[in-house]
Design an enzyme around this catalytic site. Sequence first.
Site, PDB file in Angstrom:
ATOM      1  N   HIS A 223       0.831  -1.208   0.000  1.00 56.78           N
ATOM      2  CA  HIS A 223       0.000   0.000   0.000  1.00 56.78           C
ATOM      3  C   HIS A 223       0.863   1.255   0.000  1.00 56.78           C
ATOM      4  CE1 HIS A 223       0.815   0.601   4.293  1.00 56.78           C
ATOM      5  NE2 HIS A 223       0.324  -0.602   4.563  1.00 56.78           N
TER       6      HIS A 223
ATOM      7  N   CYS B   5       2.858  -5.016   6.505  1.00 60.45           N
ATOM      8  CA  CYS B   5       2.630  -4.723   5.092  1.00 60.45           C
ATOM      9  C   CYS B   5       3.906  -4.198   4.429  1.00 60.45           C
ATOM     10  CB  CYS B   5       1.526  -3.679   4.944  1.00 60.45           C
ATOM     11  SG  CYS B   5      -0.090  -4.256   5.526  1.00 60.45           S
TER      12      CYS B   5
END
Length: 147
Positions: free
Chosen positions: A103, A122
């Site tokens: 992201h 992430c």
Amino acid sequence: MRAPLPQEVHATYLLVDKSDRTLTAFSGDTPIRTYTGIAFGDAPQGHKQFEGDERTPEGRYTIDTRNPESAFHLSLRISYPNSADIAFAQGLGRDPGGDIFIHGQPNGSSMARIPGDWTDGCIALSNAEIEELWRLVPDGTIIDIQP
């Protein structure tokens, strides 16, 4: 600023090298873009094993969906945990965790890139980089994440 890739170019494979902090998109055997200085979870060494361990997974997964309305600027979900990840964690009575994404930066952030490792596991890129990757990567793309 790099020249934009043609609209017809798409990635067929992603390779993340955690030690080099790179994410390289390939079309066939040809690298088409490498993103450098990427950020990982707060504990970047080692493979993610449990919910809350702040690690980024290692191994082969796929990009299995995308979220244009995440808390971060666009997000591509990585298919962690796989069956081996689940079996390992459950064998120890633990939850393997999940919701691992590539992201951009947090929505509303004024920083081009938050310094250091700051995610919960992430892989974080700049907003401009995730916008390009979002266009390049179809769902089902294989991603290998190396230590």
